[in-house]
Structures are given as C-alpha cells and as structure tokens.
Design a protein around this motif. Structure first.
Motif, mmCIF file in Angstrom:
data_model
loop_
_atom_site.group_PDB
_atom_site.id
_atom_site.type_symbol
_atom_site.label_atom_id
_atom_site.label_comp_id
_atom_site.label_asym_id
_atom_site.label_seq_id
_atom_site.Cartn_x
_atom_site.Cartn_y
_atom_site.Cartn_z
ATOM 1 N N TYR A 1 2.027 7.507 -11.613
ATOM 2 C CA TYR A 1 1.903 6.135 -12.115
ATOM 3 C C TYR A 1 3.242 5.565 -12.526
ATOM 4 O O TYR A 1 3.478 4.369 -12.398
ATOM 5 C CB TYR A 1 0.898 6.084 -13.262
ATOM 6 C CG TYR A 1 -0.529 6.176 -12.780
ATOM 7 C CD1 TYR A 1 -1.052 5.194 -11.937
ATOM 8 C CD2 TYR A 1 -1.344 7.234 -13.125
ATOM 9 C CE1 TYR A 1 -2.337 5.277 -11.465
ATOM 10 C CE2 TYR A 1 -2.646 7.330 -12.657
ATOM 11 C CZ TYR A 1 -3.136 6.343 -11.830
ATOM 12 O OH TYR A 1 -4.405 6.428 -11.351
ATOM 13 N N SER A 2 4.124 6.432 -13.027
ATOM 14 C CA SER A 2 5.448 5.903 -13.352
ATOM 15 C C SER A 2 6.127 5.402 -12.083
ATOM 16 O O SER A 2 6.885 4.439 -12.113
ATOM 17 C CB SER A 2 6.291 6.968 -14.034
ATOM 18 O OG SER A 2 7.024 7.700 -13.084
ATOM 19 N N SER A 3 5.793 6.041 -10.947
ATOM 20 C CA SER A 3 6.370 5.564 -9.691
ATOM 21 C C SER A 3 5.896 4.154 -9.372
ATOM 22 O O SER A 3 6.662 3.339 -8.860
ATOM 23 C CB SER A 3 5.964 6.475 -8.535
ATOM 24 O OG SER A 3 6.599 7.698 -8.660
ATOM 25 N N ILE A 4 4.635 3.887 -9.676
ATOM 26 C CA ILE A 4 4.133 2.530 -9.408
ATOM 27 C C ILE A 4 4.969 1.527 -10.191
ATOM 28 O O ILE A 4 5.400 0.491 -9.664
ATOM 29 C CB ILE A 4 2.646 2.421 -9.786
ATOM 30 C CG1 ILE A 4 1.814 3.339 -8.894
ATOM 31 C CG2 ILE A 4 2.166 0.988 -9.691
ATOM 32 C CD1 ILE A 4 0.333 3.239 -9.118
ATOM 33 N N ALA A 5 5.247 1.867 -11.452
ATOM 34 C CA ALA A 5 6.046 0.964 -12.270
ATOM 35 C C ALA A 5 7.455 0.814 -11.691
ATOM 36 O O ALA A 5 7.990 -0.294 -11.598
ATOM 37 C CB ALA A 5 6.109 1.490 -13.700
ATOM 38 N N GLN A 6 8.021 1.942 -11.262
ATOM 39 C CA GLN A 6 9.381 1.891 -10.728
ATOM 40 C C GLN A 6 9.443 1.089 -9.438
ATOM 41 O O GLN A 6 10.388 0.333 -9.203
ATOM 42 C CB GLN A 6 9.892 3.302 -10.478
ATOM 43 C CG GLN A 6 10.063 4.131 -11.735
ATOM 44 C CD GLN A 6 11.165 3.595 -12.612
ATOM 45 O OE1 GLN A 6 12.194 3.147 -12.108
ATOM 46 N NE2 GLN A 6 10.947 3.582 -13.921
ATOM 47 N N MET A 7 8.426 1.261 -8.605
ATOM 48 C CA MET A 7 8.412 0.490 -7.365
ATOM 49 C C MET A 7 8.260 -0.986 -7.683
ATOM 50 O O MET A 7 8.802 -1.847 -6.990
ATOM 51 C CB MET A 7 7.283 0.948 -6.439
ATOM 52 C CG MET A 7 7.376 2.390 -5.949
ATOM 53 S SD MET A 7 8.987 2.879 -5.368
ATOM 54 C CE MET A 7 9.080 1.955 -3.867
ATOM 55 N N TRP B 1 -5.492 4.784 -3.469
ATOM 56 C CA TRP B 1 -5.433 6.126 -2.900
ATOM 57 C C TRP B 1 -4.636 7.075 -3.767
ATOM 58 O O TRP B 1 -4.693 8.293 -3.579
ATOM 59 C CB TRP B 1 -4.803 6.073 -1.509
ATOM 60 C CG TRP B 1 -3.447 5.458 -1.448
ATOM 61 C CD1 TRP B 1 -3.144 4.131 -1.324
ATOM 62 C CD2 TRP B 1 -2.183 6.123 -1.515
ATOM 63 N NE1 TRP B 1 -1.794 3.936 -1.301
ATOM 64 C CE2 TRP B 1 -1.181 5.146 -1.419
ATOM 65 C CE3 TRP B 1 -1.810 7.460 -1.644
ATOM 66 C CZ2 TRP B 1 0.180 5.456 -1.453
ATOM 67 C CZ3 TRP B 1 -0.454 7.758 -1.678
ATOM 68 C CH2 TRP B 1 0.523 6.766 -1.582
ATOM 69 N N VAL B 2 -3.892 6.553 -4.735
ATOM 70 C CA VAL B 2 -2.911 7.383 -5.435
ATOM 71 C C VAL B 2 -3.520 8.573 -6.185
ATOM 72 O O VAL B 2 -3.117 9.709 -5.940
ATOM 73 C CB VAL B 2 -2.052 6.514 -6.367
ATOM 74 C CG1 VAL B 2 -1.204 7.374 -7.275
ATOM 75 C CG2 VAL B 2 -1.202 5.584 -5.536
ATOM 76 N N PRO B 3 -4.480 8.352 -7.108
ATOM 77 C CA PRO B 3 -4.878 9.492 -7.944
ATOM 78 C C PRO B 3 -5.383 10.681 -7.141
ATOM 79 O O PRO B 3 -4.904 11.805 -7.332
ATOM 80 C CB PRO B 3 -5.984 8.919 -8.835
ATOM 81 C CG PRO B 3 -6.083 7.483 -8.555
ATOM 82 C CD PRO B 3 -5.174 7.120 -7.454
ATOM 83 N N VAL C 1 0.848 -1.194 0.000
ATOM 84 C CA VAL C 1 0.000 0.000 0.000
ATOM 85 C C VAL C 1 0.882 1.242 0.000
ATOM 86 O O VAL C 1 0.635 2.204 -0.704
ATOM 87 C CB VAL C 1 -0.930 0.018 1.233
ATOM 88 C CG1 VAL C 1 -1.664 1.342 1.314
ATOM 89 C CG2 VAL C 1 -1.926 -1.109 1.158
ATOM 90 N N LYS C 2 1.923 1.187 0.800
ATOM 91 C CA LYS C 2 2.784 2.356 0.947
ATOM 92 C C LYS C 2 3.550 2.642 -0.325
ATOM 93 O O LYS C 2 3.815 3.796 -0.642
ATOM 94 C CB LYS C 2 3.760 2.084 2.098
ATOM 95 C CG LYS C 2 4.438 3.302 2.619
ATOM 96 C CD LYS C 2 3.480 4.061 3.457
ATOM 97 C CE LYS C 2 4.124 4.927 4.483
ATOM 98 N NZ LYS C 2 3.139 5.281 5.487
ATOM 99 N N ALA C 3 3.921 1.603 -1.032
ATOM 100 C CA ALA C 3 4.862 1.777 -2.157
ATOM 101 C C ALA C 3 4.374 2.737 -3.249
ATOM 102 O O ALA C 3 5.155 3.605 -3.616
ATOM 103 C CB ALA C 3 5.243 0.417 -2.732
ATOM 104 N N PRO C 4 3.225 2.734 -3.807
ATOM 105 C CA PRO C 4 2.195 1.715 -3.820
ATOM 106 C C PRO C 4 2.388 0.770 -4.996
ATOM 107 O O PRO C 4 3.005 1.117 -5.977
ATOM 108 C CB PRO C 4 0.943 2.552 -4.058
ATOM 109 C CG PRO C 4 1.432 3.680 -4.912
ATOM 110 C CD PRO C 4 2.881 3.898 -4.605
#
Lengths: 513, 495
Positions: B304-310, B230-232, B220-223
């Motif tokens: 969203y790019s962060s989601i991919a990176q995580m 919760w991201v958008p 959840v934290k990463a996410p």
C-alpha cells in the motif's frame, strides 16, 4: 464446318485452374475403391496414405496456379479460382491432412470403414473449396451441400457411441435448416437482381436497376447471412456448436472447427464484400451487431465449461465473432485480416485439439478439464503445445493470435468500426478467464475445478498407462501438437509469410474500400 | 564504443532458454549469469551515455511492415535509469531465488529471465506497438511465477491479477491501434514509431478518449486508487522474489508510459485530463498511506505504501512542470530501489518468524541482528524521504512542481509525506524492536541476503549523496517529454 449442334456450346473449361478440385475428387473415388479391398495394411496404411497423397497433390497444384489479382471466373462464371479461393483451399487441405493423421488410431475410422471415412473427408474438402471459389449462386449451394452432407455422416461415424450419433443427427437437422434458409435467400436474391453470377449481381446493385432498399433484396441478404451464420457458428445460430463439437469424433471436430469456418468465411467475404458491396448497403451495422453479440455470447458461454471440446467449441464461436469484424468492414484490409486470422486460427486450434485427442485416448476422464491435471510435470511435451495454443487463442504477444487480433482491430478501426475493435478487446479479456484456467490446471497442481464430478469412463488405453508409453504410442498426435504450437510461436514472431499470402489475397476482390 | 541494445534485451531470454537445456541444477546459474551480464552492460551504458544527446544507441529495423510495426529500440534520459533499475533489481532477486529450493527450477528461472526481457523491452521500445507487445508479455511470466510457486489461494490470485491488468492493457492496445490508424495522413503509411507519431496529430476529441484508455492501463499497472483491486491477493500469494520485482520494477512501466507516449504524442488530451489524474494521484497518496498504516501484514504495508508512492510520481508528472516531472523520474528510480530491498527484508524477517509476516507476531529482532536492523533502517529512512536520501530530493521536486500551479493538491499531498514517516516507523519498530513475538527466533542476516541487499543499500546511499548523477542525465529528456503538454496548459490559461 457448321453443324446444327454448334448452337449449343459446351462451356469452355480451364482444366489447369480446376486441377486442385480434380485431385481431391479423384482421390475421393480412388480411396473409396481401395477401401473395398480387405487387409489390415490396406485399410490402416494405404487408405490414409492415398488420402494424404491426394491432399498433398492438391496443395502442390494450388501453389502452381496461385496468381494474385482479380481472376476471371471459369466454367461460364461459376467458379473463380483466385487467391482468395486458393488461400482458403490451402487451409482446408492442411486441416484435412491433420485430420487424416489424427484419425490414424481413431475409433471412428475403424468403425465407419477407412475407405468410406476418408472418401467422405475428401468429398467434404472438395465442397469447401467449391464453396470458397463459387462465384455463382448455384455453385454456392452445391458447394455448401457437398461440404455438409459428408460432415453429417462423419459426425456420426463412431457408430457405437450414442453421443456421436446424436451429434450427427443434430448437425443434420440444424444444418438442413441452415441450408434451406440459405437456399431461400439465394432465390430471393436472384429474384431481386435477376442474376445468378456474382459479378452480374454486383453490377445490378451498383447500377440503378435495383433499389438498395428493395425488400426482396434485403430479405434475401438477410436469409443468406443467416444460412452462412449457421455454418460458421455465428450467434444466435451457434447453439448446435457445443453439442456437435463434443459429440463428434475429435479428429472430425478438429477438421470441422477450422476448415468449415475457413470455407464459410471465404464465401462470406466473396459474397458480402465482393458481390453485394456491403460497404454501400445499410447492412454493415446489422452484421456488426451480430459480430458483437457472437463475441459476447461465445466468451461468456465458454466460462462455465469443463469439457475441453465444449470449451473449444464456445471459443470457436467467439473467434467467429472476431472474424466477422473483418467481413463487416468490407475493406481490403478487412479481407486480409480475416484471411490472416483464419490461418492463425487453424494453427492454434489444431495444436489444442491434438492435445485433447492425445489425452482423451488415455485418460479415464475423457476430454474433461481434469484430464490435463499436472500435465506440465508428467507430459511437458503435451502441456507446452496446449499452453501455447491457449495463450495464442487468448491473444498473448509473441504468439500468432496476438498479431491476428492486432490486424483485425486495425482493420475494424480503419473501417470506422472502432467500437467493434473495443468489443473484440473486451471479449479477449473475458476469454483469458477460461483459457488461463486450462493453463492453471496443467501447471499449477492441486487446483480444484469447482464443478460437479463426472463418472469415470471406461477407456481402452492406447498403451500402458505411463506418460512415456502414452506419448510413444501415438507419436503423430504429439508431433502435430508440437509442430503447430511451434508454428504458432513462429508466426507470432515472424509473420511475414502469412502477410505475403494475405497481401496476394487482398488483391483478389475488386471494388473494396 | 558500440552498444547493441538487442543484446541487452534478449540476453536474459537467451540464458533462460539455455537453462532449459541444461541439467536441472544449472538453469539458475545460467540465468544468474545472464542478469549479471546485463547489469555489467548497463553500467557501460551509464558511463557511455551522452547527457546532452537525444535518443541513443538506436536500433531500427522493419518487423511487420504491413502493420507499420518497427523493431525500434533506443535510450534517452527517460528510460536510461529505468533500464538500469531493471538490471539492478534482477540481480539480487535472481541471486536470492537461486539459493532456494524450487520444484521445477528450469521453468521458474525461464520465467524469471523472460520477465526481465519483457520489462527491458517495454522500457527500450521506441515503437508504440512494440511497447505494447512487451507490456502485455510481461504478465505471462508473472502469471506463471505467482500461480506456480506462490502460496495460499495462488491460482485465484494470479488469475485475478492477469485479468485485471489485461483489461487495462488490451484496451490500451485498441487505443494504440486507433491512434496509429487515425493519425495516418491520407495516402500515407500507417506507423507506430513514436517519433513518427509525434509528428502526426489526431483531433483533440480523439486524443481525449485515447488518453483515458492509456491511463486506465497505466493506473492498473502502477497501481493507483481505485484500480488497485488486484493488489492485496496478488501480493499476499506471490513468492517474495516475484513481488519485489512486481512492486519495484513493473509498477514503473505504467508511469513511464505516460512520459514516453501519452504526454509527447497527445498533449491536448493529457492536458484535458490533468485535473482528474492529479485528483486520482492525491487520492492514491492518502488512501495508500492510510491503508498502509492500518495493515498488519508487513508485505501489504509495503504494497500500500507503493500505491501512495506511485501517486506521488503521477502527481509529479501531471503537474506538467519541469521540476515536478524531474522529481517524478528521479522518484521512479528511488522507489524501485527501496521497494526491492524492502521486500527482500520482509522475506528475511518472515524466515525468522516461522513464516509469519504479521506485525502482531513479530518484533525484537534488532538485538541479535544489528546488521539486518541497520540495513532495514537505512531503507526505511529512504522510503520515508529522510533529508539526505534520494527520495527526499525526488519528493521535494515533485512537491515544488505541484506548488507552482496546483498549490492545494500539493498541500494535501504533503500530508502523505508525514503519513509515510508514521507507517514506516511503525513497521520498523514492530519488527525490529517491541517485545519479541512467540515464534520469533532472531538471528543475524545470512551471507546470501547480505550479498543481495547490501549493494542495493549502497546504491540508495550513493544516490542520496549524489542525486545530480541522475538528474543531470534525465533533465533534458524529461523536459522535452512534458514540454508540449505544458505549452498547451499555458495557452489555456492565457485564453
């Protein structure tokens, strides 16, 4: 010298151990008498001062006779003034002191008469201590009645407000049902074990005299649990809580919320974990289910509230569920965690209620959520205590509430009730939704609460309608809010004193896991 | 040289409290001074750190003996650069915030300072309960910052953010307590000290559910997909400074938790869920990339790019190979270092387009703002892992680690690298080139933002040139962290 009368022996009374009880009973009588005197000064200064003096004396005496370890019952086995009883007593006394301070400017005390109001308060406090110390079925019942009857009256003490009277009546009716149920349970328990005193009951159950599946015994325990559940507002016997909490004068609500709960859980620990040896019986899972239901119902019920008092009432139901977890496990750890949480619960709730009182007296919205709007900007000295109290009730780290929950979950998991620990956590997650809403209203201005509007209420302002004047007009309320919020943070960072007390209390009951 | 981690940890909070008692305008400078001091202290730490040693600068005191909670701090290769990242990220963000008008500045900067202390605490903690204390505490300042100073439907957004994250982290708390209780040997004292927990053991079945609850909190934290609900809203409503820290630094705490807690203490449990976590990671890479590609709001592209990176980072960790984990640790640092300037640049861009962050209304800024465009280009290249950037090294290591045993997943994940290039170029082109939007008034980057962003870009370039500075220092701890879980995997394979 042997006289025929010597056949009847008066019980040996340990006056030292009884001294805290005598302080409050004596105080109660003195206050009632002094209250008969006329004069504004006597009524508004002397009576509260004497009440506070009596409570402070009782606290002092409690500390004097504080002794860890298993204590022998006094007065022929009817009372046990051990660390558990005394620990609960200190909580009750502190709640009483808070109530006295919060009542200084309350309508209730004026309308009911200061003498009577404070005398009944002291009477109820005595009942709570008797209840927590009782080690005999009869004393238990005496304690619970001495606790309840003054409270019924106190709830209705705002004579000219209909909701106050309604709250008093409602509490009377439901409380009487609870007491009757309890009494019936006590009778059945006596019938099953043939004993009145807790240690005799314990030895009867642990020996083979009484079958653990004896229907009489089980029904008795069930009825007793129900009766105590009424007092501690454990679901499904909680329905009175929101109405009574909302209707009663707020200082009394504060007192009821924290003190009654402490006393009820004190005796529940002694009876279920001590005398009945809950861990040996098949009752653990049933009570655990009750705890889980209470947590869920309390938290879900609070979600839609916009009256702060009702919100705190539902939250107190949820908290009762958390506390139950500590009783259910029936271990020393559970005992300590429950008592610890009771103390924490007192500290954070008092802070919250003090803010409610401060706002209720000056805001035309009463105890509605919107009375706190933008409090962060207008009155940070009230907004901060409320914020801290809410975060602590929710269980945020660095507040006492976090450590309390941690301790309870620890006890639940160690007692093979890991699932109950998860339920506590899930309840806490839900609770964030309503606690944070209170915080948002205070700090994040312009936030609309989506519920129907309420008609504005006519209030007599305590002062001149400016935030500064409001604050200086009732300094004791703000002081209590700030002091208890500070304590919430202090115990969240440095909980050692509470742990020391909890450790002492943990030694009070023998035979725990 | 003696370094006291408690000073690093509580300095920001102290300056935040100090600010509360200073006149209105002064709070920001106090907090800014605090963040700079922490950065300087961290530089000393980096210089002084012994790459061959284990946990260093240990602080170990009793806190709550009854619950077995110790106040235990320490630094090793795993958290050295996470602490550095925190210290580096907070300075430009505080700087940018300090020059902006806030209402209730004291409260804002107090929250900013408290947030730094909480994040540092989570990275420094060597006691599981202490980690959880700081992990949960992080949320509160962010709750206030988003709810108090955000835009749009901010209260709803911040409440959703807190409840989402707490649902994970409170379940983790229950799991952690269970871990502490169940691992206590008969007659022993309960302990949450990580070193102690590593010595003790719990049964494999217990490990499995405990690992799952930990993973829930960290994902959840990463996410990661599918726990990114919760991201958008949160990203859209947050102040830009807050979101830079949230995306750049906070997101790392979760994945760091895997390396620090889950893998060393519960190797069997981790091994059990390896496949599932890898699938989640790969899904996150694809899902995040595709969503980033289709967003119009620049912020959300970065989000969203962060989601991919995580996803990449978690993939690297759960490949359970030395190379993959090293790549993941390196990538944690790299990603943090690119996300913070990316968001700050988004703020700069929005300021030149009357607040709009929509790609369709932006464009054509590069002509009048070559420095801004250059900085953006460097950061964008780093994000898409151009060879020569630290991210390239990180991603290659992650992929190599994955190829060793999980070839298929590695190949699918490689597609993510390509997608990254596409959406980053789209964002860069859409803001800097293209015909200018109607409301765009391009101008060169101002001195304040230059001062905030340029040093970050310099660090990115430096890491691209000399990645070994990091890899050398993290190598030992990273290998040790996954060693046992890797060993369990080997046993399963040979059986």
């Amino acid at each position: 010298m042997t006289l025929p009368l010597a056949e009847i022996q008066a019980p040996d009374i340990d006056y030292k151990a009884l001294s805290p009880l005598m302080a409050t009973i004596g105080g109660s009588i003195v206050v009632l008498m002094v209250g008969l005197l006329r004069g504004r000064l006597v009524q508004t200064v002397l009576v509260p001062a004497l009440t506070a003096l009596s409570l402070l004396t009782a606290i002092g005496l409690t500390i004097w006779i504080w002794e860890p370890g298993v204590q022998q019952p006094i007065i022929e086995g009817s009372l046990t003034m051990d660390a558990l009883a005394l620990g609960v007593a200190v909580l009750v006394y502190v709640a009483g002191l808070v109530c006295v301070a919060l009542s200084l400017r309350a309508v209730a005390a004026r309308e009911a008469g200061h003498g009577e109001y404070h005398s009944m308060l002291l009477g109820s406090i005595t009942g709570m201590v008797v209840l927590a110390a009782s080690s005999d079925l009869i004393t238990l019942f005496v304690g619970i009645e001495l606790l309840s009857i003054p409270l019924y009256v106190l709830c209705a003490s705002e004579l000219h407000r209909r909701t106050s009277l309604e709250a008093g009546l409602k509490y009377l009716v439901i409380g009487s049902v609870g007491s009757a149920t309890l009494l019936y349970g006590l009778a059945l328990l006596y019938g099953a074990t043939g004993a009145m005193q807790f240690d005799a009951i314990a030895s009867a159950i642990s020996s083979d005299e009484v079958s653990l599946t004896d229907p009489l015994l089980l029904t008795g325990i069930g009825l007793i649990a129900t009766g105590l559940a009424f007092k501690a507002s454990v679901a499904p016997f909680h329905q009175w809580t929101p109405d009574v909490y909302q209707g009663a004068p707020t200082p009394i609500t504060t007192f009821m919320a924290v003190a009654t709960k402490a006393a009820a859980f004190g005796v529940a620990l002694r009876l279920f974990d001590g005398a009945l040896g809950l861990s040996q019986l098949e009752w653990g899972p049933a009570l655990a289910a009750l705890a889980a239901a209470t947590i869920v119902i309390g938290n879900v019920g609070a979600l839609t509230q916009r009256s702060l008092k009702r919100l705190l009432a539902w939250s107190s139901v949820a908290q009762a569920g958390y506390l139950m977890a500590g009783v259910v496990v029936g271990s020393t750890l559970g005992l300590q965690a429950t008592v610890f949480y009771l103390a924490v619960y007192l500290v954070m709730n008092v802070a919250a209620f003090a803010v409610v009182i401060a706002r209720e007296r000056v805001s035309e919205r009463g105890d509605d959520l919107s009375s706190l709007e933008n409090l962060g900007q207008t009155q940070p000295w009230l907004a901060w205590p409320m914020t801290i109290a809410m975060l602590s009730l929710a269980g945020v780290p660095a507040t006492a509430g976090f450590i309390g929950k941690f301790y309870l979950i620890d006890a639940a998991v160690a007692g093979d009730y890991a699932w109950l620990g998860i339920v506590i956590v899930v309840g806490a997650v839900v609770s964030f939704a309503y606690y944070l809403r209170v915080v948002a209203v205070m700090w994040m201005g312009g936030y609309e609460v989506e519920l129907p509007t309420i008609p504005p209420r006519q209030v007599k302002p305590v002062s001149g309608w400016s935030p500064e004047a409001d604050l200086s007009a009732q300094p004791e309320v703000a002081a209590i809010a700030i002091a208890f919020a500070a304590a919430t943070i202090l115990f969240g960072v440095w909980p050692d004193p509470l742990f020391d007390a909890a450790r002492d209390i943990g030694t009070a009951l023998s035979g725990l896991r | 040289m003696t370094i006291h981690l408690s000073i690093v940890l509580f300095l920001p909070l102290a300056t935040g409290l100090l600010g509360a008692f200073l006149p209105r305008g002064m709070a920001r400078w106090a907090v800014l001074a605090g963040t700079v001091a922490v950065l300087l202290y961290t530089v000393a730490l980096l210089v002084d750190f012994d790459a061959g040693g284990g946990v260093q600068y240990v602080t170990d005191d009793e806190w709550i003996p009854d619950l077995g909670i110790r106040y235990q701090l320490g630094i090793d290769g795993l958290n050295l650069f996470m602490v550095a990242l925190t210290a580096i990220a907070w300075v430009p963000c505080t700087l940018v915030a300090a020059f902006r008008q806030h209402d209730r500045p004291k409260l804002f900067f107090f929250n900013l300072a408290l947030a730094e202390t909480a994040v540092l605490g989570a990275f420094l903690a060597q006691d599981l309960a202490l980690f959880i204390v700081f992990f949960d505490l992080m949320l509160i300042p962010f709750y206030f910052m988003i709810g108090g100073w955000g835009t749009g439907d901010r209260v709803r957004a911040t409440t959703k953010f807190v409840i989402y994250t707490l649902a994970g982290s409170l379940l983790m708390m229950a799991a952690a307590i269970a871990l502490g209780v169940l691992s206590t040997p008969d007659g022993g004292e309960i302990s949450f000290s990580l070193a102690e927990l590593q010595q003790r053991s719990v049964s494999e079945g217990t490990q499995q559910w405990i690992v799952l609850l930990f993973a829930l909190a960290f994902f959840v934290k990463a996410p990661l997909f599918p726990l990114h609900g919760w991201v958008p809203e949160t990203y859209r409503s947050s102040p830009i400074v807050t979101i830079a820290l949230l995306g750049g630094v906070l997101s790392k705490v979760g994945v760091y938790g895997f390396l620090r807690i889950v893998l060393p203490i519960m190797p069997e449990g981790s091994q059990h869920w390896q496949e599932l976590f890898i699938i989640i990671a790969v899904f996150s890479i694809l899902y995040g990339s595709i969503l980033a590609f289709s967003q119009d709001n620049v912020r959300l592209v970065v989000a969203y790019s962060s989601i991919a990176q995580m996803g990449f980072i978690v993939l690297g960790i759960f490949a359970l190979e030395d190379k993959g984990a090293q790549g993941a640790v390196f990538q944690m640092l790299n990603h943090g270092l690119v996300v913070v300037p990316l968001f700050l640049i988004v703020g700069v861009i929005a300021a030149r387009a009357s607040g709009s962050e929509s790609l369709s209304e932006l464009g054509g800024m590069a002509f009048r703002a070559p420095v801004l465009a250059t900085l953006f280009l460097i950061v964008a290249f780093a994000t898409l892992a151009m060879p020569g950037s630290g991210n390239f090294v990180g991603e290659v290591l992650v992929l190599f680690g994955t190829f060793e045993d999980k070839l298929v997943y590695g190949l699918v994940a490689s597609a993510g690298v390509v997608l990254t290039a596409i959406y980053m170029i789209r964002v860069f082109g859409g803001t800097m080139h293209n015909p200018p939007g109607a409301d765009v008034e391009s101008s060169e980057i101002d001195g304040l933002h230059l001062a905030a962003i340029a040093p970050l870009v310099a660090v990115i370039v430096a890491l691209g040139v000399y990645p070994n500075f990091v890899v050398h220092r993290t190598e030992k701890a990273t290998t040790a962290s996954i060693q046992e879980a890797h060993g369990v995997g080997e046993q399963v394979a040979t059986r």
